[in-house]
Write a protein that holds these residues in place. Structure first.
Motif, PDB file in Angstrom:
ATOM      1  N   GLY A 315       0.816  -1.214   0.000  1.00 43.00           N
ATOM      2  CA  GLY A 315       0.000   0.000   0.000  1.00 43.00           C
ATOM      3  C   GLY A 315       0.843   1.255   0.000  1.00 43.00           C
ATOM      4  O   GLY A 315       0.447   2.282  -0.544  1.00 43.00           O
ATOM      5  N   LEU A 408      -2.335   2.867  -5.831  1.00 43.28           N
ATOM      6  CA  LEU A 408      -3.382   3.587  -6.540  1.00 43.28           C
ATOM      7  C   LEU A 408      -3.123   3.595  -8.046  1.00 43.28           C
ATOM      8  O   LEU A 408      -2.040   3.265  -8.519  1.00 43.28           O
ATOM      9  CB  LEU A 408      -3.484   5.026  -6.023  1.00 43.28           C
ATOM     10  CG  LEU A 408      -3.783   5.180  -4.532  1.00 43.28           C
ATOM     11  CD1 LEU A 408      -3.954   6.652  -4.186  1.00 43.28           C
ATOM     12  CD2 LEU A 408      -5.013   4.391  -4.129  1.00 43.28           C
ATOM     13  N   TYR A 545      -8.616   4.019  -6.386  1.00 43.49           N
ATOM     14  CA  TYR A 545      -8.340   2.737  -5.749  1.00 43.49           C
ATOM     15  C   TYR A 545      -8.416   1.608  -6.777  1.00 43.49           C
ATOM     16  O   TYR A 545      -9.087   1.720  -7.802  1.00 43.49           O
ATOM     17  CB  TYR A 545      -9.375   2.442  -4.668  1.00 43.49           C
ATOM     18  CG  TYR A 545      -9.094   3.063  -3.326  1.00 43.49           C
ATOM     19  CD1 TYR A 545      -7.822   3.015  -2.764  1.00 43.49           C
ATOM     20  CD2 TYR A 545     -10.115   3.674  -2.607  1.00 43.49           C
ATOM     21  CE1 TYR A 545      -7.573   3.558  -1.528  1.00 43.49           C
ATOM     22  CE2 TYR A 545      -9.882   4.229  -1.362  1.00 43.49           C
ATOM     23  CZ  TYR A 545      -8.607   4.164  -0.826  1.00 43.49           C
ATOM     24  OH  TYR A 545      -8.374   4.707   0.403  1.00 43.49           O
ATOM     25  N   GLN A 546      -7.765   0.525  -6.480  1.00 47.40           N
ATOM     26  CA  GLN A 546      -7.955  -0.710  -7.212  1.00 47.40           C
ATOM     27  C   GLN A 546      -7.883  -1.861  -6.208  1.00 47.40           C
ATOM     28  O   GLN A 546      -7.408  -1.692  -5.087  1.00 47.40           O
ATOM     29  CB  GLN A 546      -6.907  -0.884  -8.305  1.00 47.40           C
ATOM     30  CG  GLN A 546      -5.468  -0.803  -7.821  1.00 47.40           C
ATOM     31  CD  GLN A 546      -4.486  -0.798  -8.971  1.00 47.40           C
ATOM     32  OE1 GLN A 546      -4.727  -1.364 -10.031  1.00 47.40           O
ATOM     33  NE2 GLN A 546      -3.354  -0.148  -8.775  1.00 47.40           N
ATOM     34  N   PRO A 563      -9.833   7.752  -3.558  1.00 47.81           N
ATOM     35  CA  PRO A 563      -8.624   7.432  -2.821  1.00 47.81           C
ATOM     36  C   PRO A 563      -8.147   8.568  -1.941  1.00 47.81           C
ATOM     37  O   PRO A 563      -8.517   9.725  -2.143  1.00 47.81           O
ATOM     38  CB  PRO A 563      -7.613   7.161  -3.939  1.00 47.81           C
ATOM     39  CG  PRO A 563      -8.097   7.993  -5.066  1.00 47.81           C
ATOM     40  CD  PRO A 563      -9.592   7.924  -4.989  1.00 47.81           C
ATOM     41  N   ALA A 572      -8.191   6.075   5.887  1.00 51.01           N
ATOM     42  CA  ALA A 572      -7.360   4.983   5.365  1.00 51.01           C
ATOM     43  C   ALA A 572      -6.153   4.821   6.257  1.00 51.01           C
ATOM     44  O   ALA A 572      -5.823   5.686   7.054  1.00 51.01           O
ATOM     45  CB  ALA A 572      -6.931   5.284   3.930  1.00 51.01           C
TER      46      ALA A 572
END
Length: 574
Positions: A315, A408, A545-546, A563, A572
């Protein structure tokens, strides 16, 4: 396109990243333009003249070029050696005019030496005042206005070649109120364009070229893109389009409080890399460049789009491992337990500590993922201490300085870049009020409250608030002591107001998600707190986002919330 020297003069600083290549460029003249060519250059305005000389000396048409070059001193004629060599042939000649000893070019001299000949063309390049003056003299000497071409060194030249006198701030104001700017859903997005690729490209390119004052070249670029999309279904963005799209995506991030800095984002184009090893090396370079010994540089590295898909599992580029214990407790960062276990399954031998830096995992298409341990010298960390509470250092806390988001997507102009690690710099509350304080993270408020001797039997003592403040004081103090760039939440609120002022001056609306911009501590003291006029609208280009790489099928749905940004992640994991 005549912008680089202006950029070097007005924007470049010690943080700017440059890629150097061999000199290149040709001059294209119409088939009916067969007469002699004259170039009038002042100072570094010799560049187009050199291009003319290089091209016409070998193009076989027999056209001649004469260059009249003015510069202040003899040392300023740095390309004289090349012009001397080119003038050995019969197609190139030039005049050296050292203004400190020979005086400047004037109207009488120009009329005498350069009378108009049928079919002749004149190219003028140099400072604005020089270009305007020489153009006027040529026209007065009988040259048709259409035969005099002024190099656009800035966006401050009108269609007739007249050079304006506005200052830079006025030139930057671009009215986009009539442009086609299409909002997206405020709470979800789909990475696959809901419009055809061509339409996405047209909207983005029109916005970019208009904002940069380059509308005159837009149609030519659109023609290239339309032809490429018709043949291949997509198109390759230029380095400039890639960079500007990345910056626009930041400017459009409605949940980011740090958008004042959007135009300083440094973009590293790594689309040519093919292997995981090459990409890892580029990422480590990114980390070192962006960390910059603590004076952090906002940086984005772009890997190629398309299939096979390139993904980073992490991330963020730097993450601390989280180890689940049999009793349900976690050693390290609970946010990263699943990632830690998956990397261990790949063969990583985990040390088992509270602040173990996780390896990076890269995966290309259906290939097996590969993990790479980050060199210790690429990860700068700060040990946390308090200016007034000596026992704070005994807690053994530390945190990394580079907040680099790495999972991202950059969705820009109909092209989706699935691997684009990028960073800003930390706002203190991201670490102090979230990473260290959240119950689902390191959950340190009870520990600190006990060390402070606070009564935790009831919330009425405000023990959480008092512990939270001292924890953020410690983080801010420690980063400042190590001279690492960081801002407090009050300063970032002020920067957001400055961003609004800039955008208003450029006649662009500012969209923002209030719930993300108000800081996670002392929210009512923020200037944003009482704002009820902010609208949460999402625009493209955007960061999206994915799904996690290990969850993704090869035909992903890719829906998710808007995101976070590298400056503020209230909901987040920071």
């Amino acid at each position: 396109m005549g912008l680089f020297s202006r950029w070097l003069s007005d924007y470049a600083d010690h943080e700017a990243l440059l890629r150097c290549s061999q000199p290149m460029g040709d001059v294209f003249l119409g088939a009916d333009e067969t007469g002699p060519v004259y170039a009038f250059a002042a100072g570094i305005g010799i560049t187009p003249g050199l291009a003319l000389a290089r091209t016409l000396s070998v193009d076989g048409t027999g056209r001649t070029v004469h260059i009249d070059w003015s510069a202040r001193s003899h040392d300023d004629f740095e390309s004289a050696y090349e012009l001397e060599a080119l003038s050995l042939g019969r197609f190139v000649s030039w005049t050296r005019r050292c203004t400190s000893t020979d005086g400047r070019l004037d109207a009488a001299t120009l009329a005498e030496r350069y009378p108009y000949q049928e079919g002749a063309l004149a190219f003028v390049c140099g400072p604005d005042a020089y270009m305007e003056r020489v153009r006027e003299w040529l026209v007065a000497a009988g040259w048709p206005a259409g035969s005099v071409r002024v190099e656009v060194f800035s966006s401050n030249v009108d269609v007739d070649g007249h050079v304006g006198r506005e200052d830079r701030a006025e030139r930057e104001v671009v009215d986009l109120t009539d442009a086609e700017v299409v909002p997206y859903d405020s709470f979800a997005l789909d990475l696959r364009p809901d419009r055809p690729v061509l339409r996405e490209a047209e909207i983005f390119l029109a916005q970019m070229y208009r904002e940069l004052g380059l509308s005159s070249v837009l149609e030519g670029r659109l023609a290239e893109v339309r032809a490429e999309i018709a043949e291949t279904g997509t198109y390759v963005q230029t380095a400039d389009e890639l960079s500007y799209g990345a910056r626009l995506a930041w400017r459009n991030s409605s949940r980011c409080i740090g958008r004042f800095f959007w135009n300083h984002l440094q973009v590293r184009d790594m689309r040519h890399l093919e292997t995981e090893e090459e990409m890892f090396e580029a990422i480590v370079d990114h980390m070192r460049l962006a960390t910059n010994e603590g004076d952090l540089v906002s940086t984005l590295t772009v890997f190629r789009p398309g299939e096979p898909t390139i993904r980073l599992w992490n991330g963020q580029l730097v993450r601390y491992a989280g180890y689940r214990q049999p009793d349900g407790k976690v050693i390290g960062d609970p946010a990263n337990c699943e990632l830690t276990e998956r990397i261990q399954a790949l063969g990583w031998k985990a040390p088992g500590g509270r602040f173990d830096v996780l390896p990076l995992v890269l995966q290309i298409g259906d290939r097996a993922p590969k993990y790479f341990e980050i060199p210790p010298d690429a990860v700068m960390e700060v040990e946390i201490e308090h200016p007034d509470l000596p026992w704070f250092a005994e807690l053994g806390l530390r945190w990394y300085v580079l907040p680099a988001v790495s999972e991202l997507v950059l969705d820009s102009g109909g092209v989706q870049y699935r691997c684009v690690p990028f960073n800003g710099f930390y706002m203190v509350t991201e670490i102090g009020a979230r990473n260290f304080s959240d119950e689902s993270r390191y959950d340190l408020l009870p520990v600190i409250a006990d060390k402070m001797g606070l009564d935790r039997r009831t919330t009425a003592t405000l023990w959480k608030d008092r512990a939270l403040v001292e924890l953020n004081v410690a983080v801010m103090h420690s980063f400042q002591k190590k001279k690492v760039r960081m801002q407090d939440h009050h300063a970032m609120s002020t920067y957001f107001e400055k961003f609004e002022e800039q955008e208003t001056a450029c006649k662009r609306p500012v969209y923002a998600d209030w719930s993300w911009l108000v800081p996670p501590m002392s929210g009512s003291t923020s200037s944003i707190f009482l704002r009820d006029d902010l609208q949460n609208v999402v625009l493209k280009p955007m960061y999206a986002y994915q799904k996690k790489a290990w969850e993704e099928d090869r035909d992903p749905d890719h829906e998710g919330p808007v995101p976070p940004c590298p400056y503020h992640r209230r909901r987040a994991h920071g």
